[in-house]
Design a protein around this motif. Structure first.
Motif, mmCIF file in Angstrom:
data_model
loop_
_atom_site.group_PDB
_atom_site.id
_atom_site.type_symbol
_atom_site.label_atom_id
_atom_site.label_comp_id
_atom_site.label_asym_id
_atom_site.label_seq_id
_atom_site.Cartn_x
_atom_site.Cartn_y
_atom_site.Cartn_z
ATOM 1 N N ALA B 67 60.560 -18.536 36.636
ATOM 2 C CA ALA B 67 61.719 -17.728 36.228
ATOM 3 C C ALA B 67 62.553 -18.421 35.149
ATOM 4 O O ALA B 67 63.092 -17.761 34.249
ATOM 5 C CB ALA B 67 62.591 -17.435 37.438
ATOM 6 N N ARG B 68 62.635 -19.752 35.226
ATOM 7 C CA ARG B 68 63.461 -20.472 34.249
ATOM 8 C C ARG B 68 62.794 -20.459 32.869
ATOM 9 O O ARG B 68 63.454 -20.301 31.854
ATOM 10 C CB ARG B 68 63.696 -21.907 34.702
ATOM 11 N N LEU B 70 60.765 -18.171 31.832
ATOM 12 C CA LEU B 70 60.883 -16.788 31.356
ATOM 13 C C LEU B 70 62.273 -16.553 30.752
ATOM 14 O O LEU B 70 62.399 -15.984 29.664
ATOM 15 C CB LEU B 70 60.637 -15.819 32.520
ATOM 16 N N ALA B 71 63.309 -17.021 31.468
ATOM 17 C CA ALA B 71 64.686 -16.860 30.959
ATOM 18 C C ALA B 71 64.829 -17.563 29.613
ATOM 19 O O ALA B 71 65.437 -17.026 28.676
ATOM 20 C CB ALA B 71 65.680 -17.427 31.972
#
Lengths: 271, 402
Positions: B67-68, B70-71
């Protein structure tokens, strides 16, 4: 003269390499962080002025995280320092057991945080329903277990460096163990004491990883640190708030550092 | 010697940069699509249509699970992330929050793209929040209720043909409870294999938690009542979950069965709409969707790709057996397997849910905490429904108030 100049140039060159590395890896990102802290978002390219600072400094959860960071810093670092001092004195007094103690104290640093967190979760039965007292106790004991060792090793090394003749002379003059420790040993290793305190503070700032592994993105309110706020804002893609929080923390740390320099400078002058 | 080694290392380092640089120069413009779950036939057709207009632009598909990372890719913009595939239950942050923070583009801004919605049934409710259409659906999963008709006949239950209410469901549960007490046979009113939390709580979240507006109603009396009733159903042995969570199957003693599934799983089974809390309630629908990153430097190409992906030519190749027919005309006839496998009634129900849908919400870690800790504690009697609601509300306040 020529030799001196050449030496100076060599020294300058030797200084330039690490300085440029420091500048590229620390100063430039910090300046970018300050720049982004005034952006309205990561997506529209607009400017928000001080709105992001106003937002985070009036946000309940940023302030809660900051308060908890200070609170846990005090409740974890000071007892850890006292414990490391005690352990180092004990090691000095029982030299035979010191080698074994050093291994035991160093071991927690080698154990991966994930394993330690799983163990703590099992022991304290940690989940979203854990009472705040138990949750705090789990955090406190994990910090002591993990971070006391390195601080104790620093203090033990400093105590070992003290000249034995001086301490023996003091004992001959009738100095008791308590007075010897508090009146002689500690004042003589005050710089190392400061170093171990700084070490503990650094470990405390890095301790977020362990808190995250224990409680996830949203811990009980008592455990919510400012790093949770920043991490969650990053995942929500609010880079402007992460930057504003980072810039605010950098300013706070810088302020504390200047204050510490000022206080120690005055004390040195008095001495 | 040392200097020589250093020079060789520096030379090798510089040399290693060349292939990357030349590869980049060769590719020219690239449209990068991250985490797409689309089926190949529709995607291939969309790519074909896209390349007819942009022959020199390469379409690159990438997968990012962290997720990090992707962010970072989305916020950085650049060449890394033009179109992003979103699946709420696998993401750390709900699409509603990303939309609120400006990470996703409102597709209504592009009239030619919006006009393509006219070719489709009104399936865009679950990709629209606060009037903002943020994604093109790739695949869909719904919670229709399957009925054991033998048991329904046995207990004399009139299977509802349209919308029915939660009150009707509680009445049914009471009737089954009484029958269980009177006879030796034990019937379950519902086997619920929904993802993480039971269906009724998905429906409540989807209708009452507004991540976009930053409001959650977990501490409302309606939620506490729902928890209390769910607990009662469990205590009376009227609900259950499949022990095999990977390949769940409907038990013979269950009157109703629900799980989040594609249309093909329903086949020709007798299905009904899920019960609703009120007439205004909508059905939670889950999907893999594609959104445009607001930071993309290739906005024109990204929008055109979405147009191709939503075009009737591409949608005709959509895997109707899994996702249903989205086009108003023509799609079902092109897939004989679809006609043979799925009953017309189920297709109608599937479309009825889609046309009255809201996004199934996964609000950060909350659903996981509910699944992992709160539901087991509630059902074991370690916490009250009020405490469950209060903890959920506190977590939601944190997640939405930061």
């Amino acid at each position: 003269m020529k030799r001196k100049t050449r030496l100076r140039i060599k020294l300058l060159a030797m200084w330039l390499l690490p300085a440029s590395g420091f500048f590229a890896l620390y100063v430039v990102p910090l300046l970018w962080t300050f720049r982004y802290s005034f952006a309205s978002s990561a997506f529209d390219g607009g400017q928000a002025g001080f709105h992001n600072y106003v937002y985070i400094w009036t946000n309940e959860y940023f302030l809660l995280g900051l308060r908890n960071l200070l609170k846990t810093g005090l409740t974890c670092c000071l007892p850890a320092f006292a414990l490391s001092l005690l352990l180092s004195v004990l090691m000095i007094r029982h030299e035979a057991a010191a080698a074994f103690a050093l291994v035991v104290l160093f071991l927690p640093l080698l154990i991966p945080s994930v394993c330690a967190a799983e163990l703590w979760k099992k022991v304290y039965k940690i989940d979203v329903l854990t009472p705040p007292g138990t949750a705090l106790m789990a955090l406190f004991t994990l910090f002591l277990w993990k971070c006391t060792g390195p601080a104790a090793i620093v203090l033990y090394a400093a105590l070992r460096k003290l000249e034995k003749e001086v301490l023996e002379a003091a004992m001959l003059d009738g100095c008791g163990e308590a007075r010897l420790t508090f009146g002689m040993r500690l004042p003589l290793i005050r710089r190392e004491c400061a170093l171990s305190l700084v070490l503990l503070l650094l470990y405390h700032l890095r301790f977020y990883k362990d808190v995250y592994l224990l409680y996830g993105l949203y811990p009980p309110k008592e455990m919510y640190l400012v790093q949770h706020y920043m991490n969650n804002q990053y995942l929500k893609m609010n880079a402007q708030y992460v930057s504003a929080a980072g810039a605010s923390l950098a300013c706070l740390c810088l302020g504390l550092f200047i204050l510490a320099l000022f206080v120690t400078g005055r004390r040195e002058k008095k001495c | 010697m040392k200097t020589g080694c250093c020079l060789v290392l520096v030379f090798l380092l510089l040399l290693s940069l060349f292939p990357a640089a030349s590869a980049h120069a060769e590719t020219g413009r690239t449209l990068t699509i991250i985490n797409s779950v689309g089926d190949s036939a529709r995607f291939e057709k969309a790519a074909e249509l896209f390349h007819a207009r942009y022959p020199d632009t390469k379409i690159l598909q990438r997968r990012i699970d962290d997720a990090r990372v992707l962010a970072t890719e989305i916020m950085a913009g650049g060449e890394g992330a033009d179109i992003v595939g979103l699946q709420d239950s696998f993401m750390t942050v709900s699409a509603a929050i990303l939309l609120k923070n400006g990470a996703l583009v409102d597709l209504n801004r592009f009239p030619e793209l919006a006009a393509l919605k006219e070719n489709c049934l009104d399936i865009f409710g679950f990709v629209t929040i606060d009037g903002r259409w943020y994604a093109v659906p790739e695949e869909i999963e719904e919670h229709l209720f399957r009925v054991n008709t033998t048991l329904a006949e046995k207990i004399g239950w009139q299977i509802p043909s349209g919308r029915w209410s939660m009150d009707d469901f509680w009445e049914l549960a009471l009737r089954v409870k009484r029958m269980n007490e009177e006879t030796e046979e034990h019937i379950l009113v519902l086997q619920d294999d929904s993802f993480l939390i039971p269906y009724f709580f998905h429906a409540y979240q989807a209708n009452h938690v507004d991540a976009f507006a930053g409001r959650a109603d977990y501490d409302a009396q309606a939620y506490i009542d729902l928890l209390t009733r769910w607990k009662e159903l469990n205590e009376n042995g009227l609900v259950c979950q499949s022990p095999d969570r990977v390949n769940p199957k409907m038990r013979a003693d269950a009157l109703l069965y629900t799980c989040r599934c594609p249309l093909s799983v329903l086949g020709e089974d007798t299905c009904i709409l899920p019960p609703c809390e009120s007439d205004a309630s909508k059905y939670p629908v889950y999907g893999g969707v594609l959104s445009i990153n607001a930071n993309t430097p290739h906005m024109e190409e990204a929008v055109y790709f979405m147009r191709c992906y939503l075009s009737p030519e591409a949608l005709e190749r959509q895997y109707a057996l899994r996702d249903g027919c989205w086009l108003k005309e023509g799609q079902a006839a092109s897939d004989p397997l679809f006609i043979e496998t799925v009953s017309d009634e189920n297709v109608t129900l599937w479309s009825a849910v889609l046309e009255n849908s809201v996004p199934e919400l996964y609000l950060l870690d909350i659903s996981r905490e509910q699944y992992k800790t709160l539901f087991p504690a509630l059902l074991e009697g370690r916490i009250s429904p009020e405490r469950f609601a209060a903890v959920s509300q506190q977590l939601a306040d944190m997640a939405l108030g930061e």
